[in-house]
Write a protein that holds these residues in place. Sequence first.
Motif, PDB file in Angstrom:
ATOM      1  N   LYS A 216      17.899 -20.502  -5.280  1.00 45.46           N
ATOM      2  CA  LYS A 216      16.691 -21.315  -5.385  1.00 45.46           C
ATOM      3  C   LYS A 216      15.733 -20.598  -6.316  1.00 45.46           C
ATOM      4  O   LYS A 216      15.453 -19.413  -6.132  1.00 45.46           O
ATOM      5  N   ILE A 217      15.233 -21.289  -7.317  1.00 41.19           N
ATOM      6  CA  ILE A 217      14.353 -20.673  -8.310  1.00 41.19           C
ATOM      7  C   ILE A 217      12.959 -21.263  -8.195  1.00 41.19           C
ATOM      8  O   ILE A 217      12.780 -22.482  -8.210  1.00 41.19           O
ATOM      9  N   GLU A 218      11.985 -20.395  -8.071  1.00 35.00           N
ATOM     10  CA  GLU A 218      10.578 -20.796  -8.075  1.00 35.00           C
ATOM     11  C   GLU A 218       9.874 -20.048  -9.190  1.00 35.00           C
ATOM     12  O   GLU A 218      10.142 -18.867  -9.413  1.00 35.00           O
ATOM     13  N   PHE A 219       8.966 -20.702  -9.877  1.00 32.25           N
ATOM     14  CA  PHE A 219       8.239 -20.071 -10.969  1.00 32.25           C
ATOM     15  C   PHE A 219       6.809 -19.761 -10.546  1.00 32.25           C
ATOM     16  O   PHE A 219       6.195 -20.515  -9.795  1.00 32.25           O
ATOM     17  N   GLY A 220       6.300 -18.655 -11.054  1.00 36.50           N
ATOM     18  CA  GLY A 220       4.930 -18.281 -10.760  1.00 36.50           C
ATOM     19  C   GLY A 220       4.576 -17.013 -11.507  1.00 36.50           C
ATOM     20  O   GLY A 220       5.450 -16.259 -11.928  1.00 36.50           O
ATOM     21  N   ASN A 221       3.291 -16.768 -11.679  1.00 34.06           N
ATOM     22  CA  ASN A 221       2.807 -15.578 -12.378  1.00 34.06           C
ATOM     23  C   ASN A 221       2.272 -14.594 -11.341  1.00 34.06           C
ATOM     24  O   ASN A 221       1.185 -14.781 -10.802  1.00 34.06           O
ATOM     25  N   TYR A 222       3.047 -13.553 -11.083  1.00 33.38           N
ATOM     26  CA  TYR A 222       2.652 -12.595 -10.053  1.00 33.38           C
ATOM     27  C   TYR A 222       1.357 -11.868 -10.397  1.00 33.38           C
ATOM     28  O   TYR A 222       0.657 -11.378  -9.511  1.00 33.38           O
ATOM     29  N   LEU A 223       1.020 -11.809 -11.690  1.00 35.11           N
ATOM     30  CA  LEU A 223      -0.222 -11.150 -12.091  1.00 35.11           C
ATOM     31  C   LEU A 223      -1.453 -11.961 -11.686  1.00 35.11           C
ATOM     32  O   LEU A 223      -2.555 -11.429 -11.578  1.00 35.11           O
ATOM     33  N   GLU A 224      -1.244 -13.266 -11.472  1.00 35.52           N
ATOM     34  CA  GLU A 224      -2.358 -14.142 -11.111  1.00 35.52           C
ATOM     35  C   GLU A 224      -2.389 -14.481  -9.627  1.00 35.52           C
ATOM     36  O   GLU A 224      -3.334 -15.119  -9.163  1.00 35.52           O
ATOM     37  N   MET A 225      -1.373 -14.069  -8.867  1.00 34.52           N
ATOM     38  CA  MET A 225      -1.326 -14.371  -7.441  1.00 34.52           C
ATOM     39  C   MET A 225      -2.166 -13.373  -6.662  1.00 34.52           C
ATOM     40  O   MET A 225      -2.168 -12.181  -6.975  1.00 34.52           O
ATOM     41  N   ASP A 226      -2.871 -13.860  -5.634  1.00 37.42           N
ATOM     42  CA  ASP A 226      -3.572 -12.920  -4.770  1.00 37.42           C
ATOM     43  C   ASP A 226      -2.567 -12.333  -3.768  1.00 37.42           C
ATOM     44  O   ASP A 226      -1.407 -12.748  -3.704  1.00 37.42           O
ATOM     45  N   ASP A 227      -3.021 -11.371  -2.994  1.00 34.22           N
ATOM     46  CA  ASP A 227      -2.110 -10.669  -2.088  1.00 34.22           C
ATOM     47  C   ASP A 227      -1.496 -11.592  -1.048  1.00 34.22           C
ATOM     48  O   ASP A 227      -0.327 -11.449  -0.671  1.00 34.22           O
ATOM     49  N   ASP A 228      -2.261 -12.551  -0.581  1.00 37.84           N
ATOM     50  CA  ASP A 228      -1.733 -13.480   0.427  1.00 37.84           C
ATOM     51  C   ASP A 228      -0.585 -14.305  -0.136  1.00 37.84           C
ATOM     52  O   ASP A 228       0.426 -14.527   0.547  1.00 37.84           O
ATOM     53  N   GLU A 229      -0.727 -14.774  -1.377  1.00 39.28           N
ATOM     54  CA  GLU A 229       0.349 -15.570  -1.966  1.00 39.28           C
ATOM     55  C   GLU A 229       1.584 -14.722  -2.213  1.00 39.28           C
ATOM     56  O   GLU A 229       2.714 -15.169  -2.003  1.00 39.28           O
ATOM     57  N   LEU A 230       1.383 -13.488  -2.673  1.00 38.93           N
ATOM     58  CA  LEU A 230       2.521 -12.589  -2.855  1.00 38.93           C
ATOM     59  C   LEU A 230       3.273 -12.397  -1.549  1.00 38.93           C
ATOM     60  O   LEU A 230       4.507 -12.504  -1.495  1.00 38.93           O
ATOM     61  N   ARG A 231       2.539 -12.126  -0.491  1.00 42.18           N
ATOM     62  CA  ARG A 231       3.186 -11.894   0.808  1.00 42.18           C
ATOM     63  C   ARG A 231       3.874 -13.145   1.318  1.00 42.18           C
ATOM     64  O   ARG A 231       4.944 -13.072   1.938  1.00 42.18           O
ATOM     65  N   SER A 232       3.300 -14.306   1.026  1.00 42.84           N
ATOM     66  CA  SER A 232       3.917 -15.552   1.500  1.00 42.84           C
ATOM     67  C   SER A 232       5.283 -15.763   0.850  1.00 42.84           C
ATOM     68  O   SER A 232       6.181 -16.355   1.454  1.00 42.84           O
TER      69      SER A 232
ATOM     70  N   PRO B  75       1.601  -3.105 -11.270  1.00 43.61           N
ATOM     71  CA  PRO B  75       2.264  -4.164 -10.503  1.00 43.61           C
ATOM     72  C   PRO B  75       3.312  -3.625  -9.529  1.00 43.61           C
ATOM     73  O   PRO B  75       3.483  -4.189  -8.440  1.00 43.61           O
ATOM     74  N   VAL B  76       3.995  -2.541  -9.903  1.00 44.43           N
ATOM     75  CA  VAL B  76       4.991  -1.964  -9.004  1.00 44.43           C
ATOM     76  C   VAL B  76       4.332  -1.466  -7.724  1.00 44.43           C
ATOM     77  O   VAL B  76       4.825  -1.694  -6.609  1.00 44.43           O
ATOM     78  N   LYS B  77       3.184  -0.809  -7.862  1.00 48.05           N
ATOM     79  CA  LYS B  77       2.459  -0.330  -6.680  1.00 48.05           C
ATOM     80  C   LYS B  77       2.055  -1.492  -5.784  1.00 48.05           C
ATOM     81  O   LYS B  77       2.246  -1.462  -4.560  1.00 48.05           O
ATOM     82  N   ARG B  78       1.517  -2.533  -6.388  1.00 46.72           N
ATOM     83  CA  ARG B  78       1.020  -3.670  -5.614  1.00 46.72           C
ATOM     84  C   ARG B  78       2.168  -4.447  -4.963  1.00 46.72           C
ATOM     85  O   ARG B  78       2.095  -4.831  -3.784  1.00 46.72           O
ATOM     86  N   LEU B  79       3.235  -4.679  -5.719  1.00 46.87           N
ATOM     87  CA  LEU B  79       4.336  -5.483  -5.213  1.00 46.87           C
ATOM     88  C   LEU B  79       5.148  -4.747  -4.150  1.00 46.87           C
ATOM     89  O   LEU B  79       5.568  -5.350  -3.151  1.00 46.87           O
ATOM     90  N   LEU B  80       5.370  -3.465  -4.313  1.00 42.44           N
ATOM     91  CA  LEU B  80       6.119  -2.722  -3.292  1.00 42.44           C
ATOM     92  C   LEU B  80       5.301  -2.583  -2.017  1.00 42.44           C
ATOM     93  O   LEU B  80       5.862  -2.609  -0.908  1.00 42.44           O
ATOM     94  N   LYS B  81       4.011  -2.449  -2.151  1.00 45.59           N
ATOM     95  CA  LYS B  81       3.150  -2.416  -0.957  1.00 45.59           C
ATOM     96  C   LYS B  81       3.266  -3.723  -0.189  1.00 45.59           C
ATOM     97  O   LYS B  81       3.432  -3.730   1.045  1.00 45.59           O
ATOM     98  N   ALA B  82       3.204  -4.840  -0.915  1.00 48.83           N
ATOM     99  CA  ALA B  82       3.326  -6.150  -0.266  1.00 48.83           C
ATOM    100  C   ALA B  82       4.707  -6.318   0.351  1.00 48.83           C
ATOM    101  O   ALA B  82       4.851  -6.863   1.456  1.00 48.83           O
ATOM    102  N   ALA B  83       5.734  -5.852  -0.344  1.00 53.64           N
ATOM    103  CA  ALA B  83       7.096  -5.984   0.171  1.00 53.64           C
ATOM    104  C   ALA B  83       7.268  -5.226   1.485  1.00 53.64           C
ATOM    105  O   ALA B  83       7.843  -5.750   2.447  1.00 53.64           O
TER     106      ALA B  83
END
Length: 279
Positions: free
Chosen positions: A4-20, A55-63
């Motif tokens: 399943k492919i979803e498109f989005g710009n992770y640089l523009e997503m807030d933390d809640d959207e990333l976690r979702s 972005p690696v710091k932010r994304l791994l924290k959310a993960a």
Amino acid sequence: EKMKIEFGNYLEMDDDELRSRMQGMDGFVFAAGVDERVEGKAPVYELYRKYNIDPVKRLLKAAKECGVRHAVILGYHPYIRSRIDQEDAALSFADSDFDVAVLELPYIFGAQPGRKPVWVFLAEMIRSMKRATLWPAGGSAMVTVKQTGQAVAGALERNRGGRCYPIGYYNMTWKEMLKICHKYLGCPEKPVRTIPKGIFYLGCLNMARKQKKAGIEGGLNMKKFAGVECSELFIDKALGCDPLGVTPDDIDAAIGASMRLCADILDGKRENIVAMKGE
């Protein structure tokens, strides 16, 4: 078919959207960022920090917060300072409950439909040199697109803790690689001539002067690049490919797929090709 492919710009997503988007996921792969072809206002390191490190710091924290257990970061070999800092940032998140693998990738060959290959510049340079292709001595490790995918999957499934893997399966001199490129660009008889390291170094200095005059920097220190480019940057597959389950593939055909797509793009035969940021 199950993807399943979803498109989005992770640089523009807030933390809640990333976690979702990470909820319920077991693995995370970061395959974004910029490479040395993207130039920027000096000091360019800030641009690399913005796209390759922060972005690696932010994304791994959310993960980690979402219960993801396995992460893979796709690195690359130029612009060394920012990649080392990226590795340090990524590995700082690893613990007994969160595995982090950093794949240090070499040259990758193969075509992805709809995407501009990084090799268009190479095809264009080869075409511009009519009587012979002039290139420095040296060479590089390389892998195919399929092997890169195998390395990613292997890192997700097999890596434990925090670890970096140098990825390289085939080692070729530039002359060997360029002869294959010639074959698929329709000039198989064209010779490849090795230029002295000193001449190549002067060319690098000239590029550095032009960048400085324009107030920009690239991702490579051009004064040091000549020594790197003229070296045999080979990687033993036992260091990364073997433990991650990477299998043999047809590197000749992969180089051919890249060159054919590059030629089609240069000849205006492909439309709606997506390039990387900054191109």
